[in-house]
Design a protein around this motif. Structure first.
Motif, PDB file in Angstrom:
ATOM      1  N   GLU A 154       0.833  -1.205   0.000  1.00  0.00           N
ATOM      2  CA  GLU A 154       0.000   0.000   0.000  1.00  0.00           C
ATOM      3  C   GLU A 154       0.869   1.256   0.000  1.00  0.00           C
ATOM      4  N   GLN A 155       1.958   1.221   0.754  1.00  0.00           N
ATOM      5  CA  GLN A 155       2.854   2.379   0.785  1.00  0.00           C
ATOM      6  C   GLN A 155       3.504   2.601  -0.574  1.00  0.00           C
ATOM      7  N   ASN A 156       3.895   1.494  -1.237  1.00  0.00           N
ATOM      8  CA  ASN A 156       4.504   1.612  -2.564  1.00  0.00           C
ATOM      9  C   ASN A 156       3.527   2.212  -3.562  1.00  0.00           C
ATOM     10  N   SER A 157       2.276   1.741  -3.511  1.00  0.00           N
ATOM     11  CA  SER A 157       1.254   2.250  -4.435  1.00  0.00           C
ATOM     12  C   SER A 157       1.000   3.733  -4.216  1.00  0.00           C
ATOM     13  N   GLY A 158       0.947   4.142  -2.930  1.00  0.00           N
ATOM     14  CA  GLY A 158       0.715   5.548  -2.626  1.00  0.00           C
ATOM     15  C   GLY A 158       1.856   6.432  -3.094  1.00  0.00           C
ATOM     16  N   LEU A 159       3.094   5.970  -2.885  1.00  0.00           N
ATOM     17  CA  LEU A 159       4.250   6.740  -3.330  1.00  0.00           C
ATOM     18  C   LEU A 159       4.280   6.833  -4.848  1.00  0.00           C
ATOM     19  N   THR A 160       3.961   5.727  -5.519  1.00  0.00           N
ATOM     20  CA  THR A 160       3.942   5.722  -6.985  1.00  0.00           C
ATOM     21  C   THR A 160       2.909   6.705  -7.514  1.00  0.00           C
ATOM     22  N   ALA A 161       1.735   6.729  -6.889  1.00  0.00           N
ATOM     23  CA  ALA A 161       0.671   7.639  -7.320  1.00  0.00           C
ATOM     24  C   ALA A 161       1.116   9.094  -7.203  1.00  0.00           C
ATOM     25  N   ARG A 162       1.807   9.434  -6.120  1.00  0.00           N
ATOM     26  CA  ARG A 162       2.276  10.809  -5.926  1.00  0.00           C
ATOM     27  C   ARG A 162       3.342  11.171  -6.950  1.00  0.00           C
ATOM     28  N   MET A 163       4.244  10.231  -7.241  1.00  0.00           N
ATOM     29  CA  MET A 163       5.309  10.504  -8.198  1.00  0.00           C
ATOM     30  C   MET A 163       4.766  10.637  -9.621  1.00  0.00           C
ATOM     31  N   MET A 164       3.678   9.963  -9.920  1.00  0.00           N
ATOM     32  CA  MET A 164       3.089  10.026 -11.259  1.00  0.00           C
ATOM     33  C   MET A 164       2.459  11.386 -11.566  1.00  0.00           C
ATOM     34  N   GLN A 165       2.299  12.215 -10.556  1.00  0.00           N
ATOM     35  CA  GLN A 165       1.640  13.500 -10.749  1.00  0.00           C
ATOM     36  C   GLN A 165       2.545  14.521 -11.440  1.00  0.00           C
ATOM     37  N   SER A 166       3.813  14.197 -11.622  1.00  0.00           N
ATOM     38  CA  SER A 166       4.726  15.109 -12.316  1.00  0.00           C
ATOM     39  C   SER A 166       5.571  14.341 -13.323  1.00  0.00           C
ATOM     40  N   THR A 167       6.036  15.064 -14.340  1.00  0.00           N
ATOM     41  CA  THR A 167       6.874  14.430 -15.363  1.00  0.00           C
ATOM     42  C   THR A 167       8.182  13.928 -14.770  1.00  0.00           C
ATOM     43  N   SER A 168       8.795  14.740 -13.919  1.00  0.00           N
ATOM     44  CA  SER A 168      10.058  14.330 -13.297  1.00  0.00           C
ATOM     45  C   SER A 168       9.868  13.088 -12.436  1.00  0.00           C
ATOM     46  N   GLY A 169       8.735  13.031 -11.744  1.00  0.00           N
ATOM     47  CA  GLY A 169       8.441  11.865 -10.919  1.00  0.00           C
ATOM     48  C   GLY A 169       8.250  10.617 -11.761  1.00  0.00           C
ATOM     49  N   THR A 170       7.587  10.765 -12.911  1.00  0.00           N
ATOM     50  CA  THR A 170       7.375   9.629 -13.813  1.00  0.00           C
ATOM     51  C   THR A 170       8.704   9.117 -14.358  1.00  0.00           C
ATOM     52  N   ILE A 171       9.577  10.044 -14.740  1.00  0.00           N
ATOM     53  CA  ILE A 171      10.903   9.654 -15.239  1.00  0.00           C
ATOM     54  C   ILE A 171      11.685   8.930 -14.137  1.00  0.00           C
ATOM     55  N   ALA A 172      11.581   9.457 -12.925  1.00  0.00           N
ATOM     56  CA  ALA A 172      12.278   8.834 -11.797  1.00  0.00           C
ATOM     57  C   ALA A 172      11.774   7.416 -11.557  1.00  0.00           C
ATOM     58  N   LEU A 173      10.461   7.216 -11.697  1.00  0.00           N
ATOM     59  CA  LEU A 173       9.886   5.886 -11.517  1.00  0.00           C
ATOM     60  C   LEU A 173      10.443   4.893 -12.534  1.00  0.00           C
ATOM     61  N   VAL A 174      10.549   5.325 -13.777  1.00  0.00           N
ATOM     62  CA  VAL A 174      11.083   4.443 -14.822  1.00  0.00           C
ATOM     63  C   VAL A 174      12.542   4.093 -14.512  1.00  0.00           C
ATOM     64  N   LEU A 175      13.327   5.092 -14.096  1.00  0.00           N
ATOM     65  CA  LEU A 175      14.728   4.841 -13.760  1.00  0.00           C
ATOM     66  C   LEU A 175      14.845   3.898 -12.567  1.00  0.00           C
ATOM     67  N   ILE A 176      13.982   4.090 -11.579  1.00  0.00           N
ATOM     68  CA  ILE A 176      13.978   3.199 -10.409  1.00  0.00           C
ATOM     69  C   ILE A 176      13.624   1.777 -10.844  1.00  0.00           C
ATOM     70  N   ALA A 177      12.619   1.666 -11.721  1.00  0.00           N
ATOM     71  CA  ALA A 177      12.206   0.350 -12.205  1.00  0.00           C
ATOM     72  C   ALA A 177      13.345  -0.351 -12.930  1.00  0.00           C
ATOM     73  N   LEU A 178      14.064   0.390 -13.769  1.00  0.00           N
ATOM     74  CA  LEU A 178      15.195  -0.193 -14.499  1.00  0.00           C
ATOM     75  C   LEU A 178      16.292  -0.639 -13.534  1.00  0.00           C
ATOM     76  N   ALA A 179      16.498   0.151 -12.476  1.00  0.00           N
ATOM     77  CA  ALA A 179      17.495  -0.222 -11.469  1.00  0.00           C
ATOM     78  C   ALA A 179      17.068  -1.501 -10.748  1.00  0.00           C
ATOM     79  N   ILE A 180      15.773  -1.617 -10.438  1.00  0.00           N
ATOM     80  CA  ILE A 180      15.261  -2.821  -9.769  1.00  0.00           C
ATOM     81  C   ILE A 180      15.434  -4.038 -10.671  1.00  0.00           C
ATOM     82  N   ILE A 181      15.136  -3.874 -11.952  1.00  0.00           N
ATOM     83  CA  ILE A 181      15.314  -4.981 -12.903  1.00  0.00           C
ATOM     84  C   ILE A 181      16.785  -5.384 -12.985  1.00  0.00           C
ATOM     85  N   ALA A 182      17.680  -4.385 -12.958  1.00  0.00           N
ATOM     86  CA  ALA A 182      19.117  -4.671 -12.997  1.00  0.00           C
ATOM     87  C   ALA A 182      19.552  -5.457 -11.760  1.00  0.00           C
TER      88      ALA A 182
END
Length: 285
Positions: A154-182
Motif C-alpha cells: 500500500e505504501q509503494n502504491s501511494g508513493l507511486t501515485a504521488r510521483m506520477m503527478q509530475s513528469t520528473s516523478g514519472t521519469i524517476a519511476l522508470v529509472l527506479i524500475a530499471l534499477a530494480i530490474i538490474a
C-alpha cells in the motif's frame, strides 16, 4: 604560519580517516557484534520462509497478509511471542545493516580488495545498498513489534501515485524500475553462475550450491518482476499495480497455470530463506 597550516592539513585529514578506519576495524573484530550481524541473516531467512509460505497459501485460495516482507512480519507479530522475536530481529537487522555500512566505507576485512576502481565502487555501492535494505527491515520490524506496522504494498502504491503527478516523478519511476530490474538480473546471474560461493568461508558442499542457485534465481526473478510491474504501472497510470513483491506474486498467480507458478515461486523464495541460514554460519564477514 599559513604555510605550516596548509602543510599540516592533509596529515590531519589523513589521521582522521585512519582513526575512523581503525575504529571500524575494531568494531568488526568484536565477536559479539559479529554474532548479532550474523543473526540478521537468520531473521532474513525467517522472513523469506514466511513470504514463501504466504505465496503458497495464496496459490490455493488462502487469504491473509500480503506476500512480502511486511506481510511476513505481520504474520510473525500475530504468533505467540512474535513481538519478542521482532524486537530481537530489529537488533539483528540493525547490526547487519551497520556491518554492511562499515564495509561500504572501509571495505571487508575477510574479502580480497578489488583490483580496479570500478570493481571497488561496485562492491562498496552494493554494501551500502544492502545496509539501507537492512535498516528498512529494522524500522519495519520495530513498527510491527509495536503494533503500528503497515503494508509495504500500500505504501509503494501511494508513493507511486504521488510521483506520477509530475513528469520528473514519472521519469524517476522508470529509472527506479530499471534499477530494480538490474538488481534482479544480478541475482539471477549470481545464482546461475554460482558466484555466491565466493561470499562463503571454506569448502562449499553440493547442497549449499543447490540452495544458493535455486534461491538466488528465485529471488532475482521476483525482484525483476517488481521492476517490470513498476514500469507497467507507470506507462498505464495504474499505481495500484506497483505494489512490490506482493503485487508481482499475485500477478504471477493470475496467469495461466498460475497456481503451479505461484507454488514454484513460493518454494523458490523458501529456498532462498533456507540459504540465508547457511549464510548466518558461513558468510565471509
Amino acid at each position: 604560519m599559513s604555510r605550516i597550516t596548509a602543510s599540516t592539513a592533509p596529515s590531519t585529514a589523513s589521521s582522521s580517516r585512519g582513526g575512523v578506519s581503525a575504529t571500524a576495524g575494531r568494531l568488526t573484530r568484536n565477536s559479539a557484534f559479529e554474532r548479532f550481524a550474523r543473526a540478521g541473516f537468520i531473521m532474513t531467512g525467517i522472513v523469506h520462509l514466511l513470504v514463501g509460505y504466504i505465496a503458497i497459501r495464496l496459490a490455493f485460495g488462502g487469504e491473509g497478509n500480503s506476500a512480502d516482507q511486511s506481510g511476513a512480519m505481520a504474520e510473525l507479530a500475530e504468533k505467540p511471542g512474535g513481538g519478542v522475536v521482532l524486537w530481537v530481529g530489529a537488533v539483528a537487522f540493525a547490526a547487519l545493516g551497520l556491518w554492511r555500512l562499515i564495509e561500504s566505507v572501509v571495505g571487508s576485512s575477510s574479502k580480497p580488495r578489488p583490483d580496479s576502481t570500478k570493481s571497488l565502487v561496485f562492491h562498496r555501492g552494493k554494501a551500502f545498498g544492502e545496509a539501507v535494505l537492512y535498516f528498512v527491515f529494522t524500522v519495519s520490524a520495530i513498527s510491527f513489534a509495536r503494533g503500528s506496522g503497515k503494508s509495504s504494498g500500500e505504501q509503494n502504491s501511494g508513493l507511486t501515485a504521488r510521483m506520477m503527478q509530475s513528469t520528473s516523478g514519472t521519469i524517476a519511476l522508470v529509472l527506479i524500475a530499471l534499477a530494480i530490474i538490474a538488481i534482479g538480473g544480478y541475482y539471477l546471474y549470481k545464482g546461475a553462475t554460482q558466484r555466491f560461493v565466493k561470499d562463503l568461508e571454506g569448502s562449499v558442499g553440493s547442497v549449499t550450491r543447490k540452495l544458493g542457485t535455486v534461491g538466488y534465481i528465485a529471488k532475482g526473478t521476483a525482484i525483476a518482476g517488481i521492476g517490470v510491474l513498476v514500469i507497467v504501472a507507470t506507462t498505464r497510470s495504474e499505481p495500484d499495480k506497483a505494489s512490490g513483491l506482493d503485487g508481482a506474486l499475485k500477478t504471477l498467480g493470475a496467469q495461466p497455470y498460475g497456481v503451479f507458478l505461484l507454488v514454484v515461486a513460493g518454494l523458490g523464495i523458501i529456498t532462498y530463506g533456507v540459504y540465508n541460514f547457511v549464510r548466518a554460519r558461513h558468510a565471509k564477514m
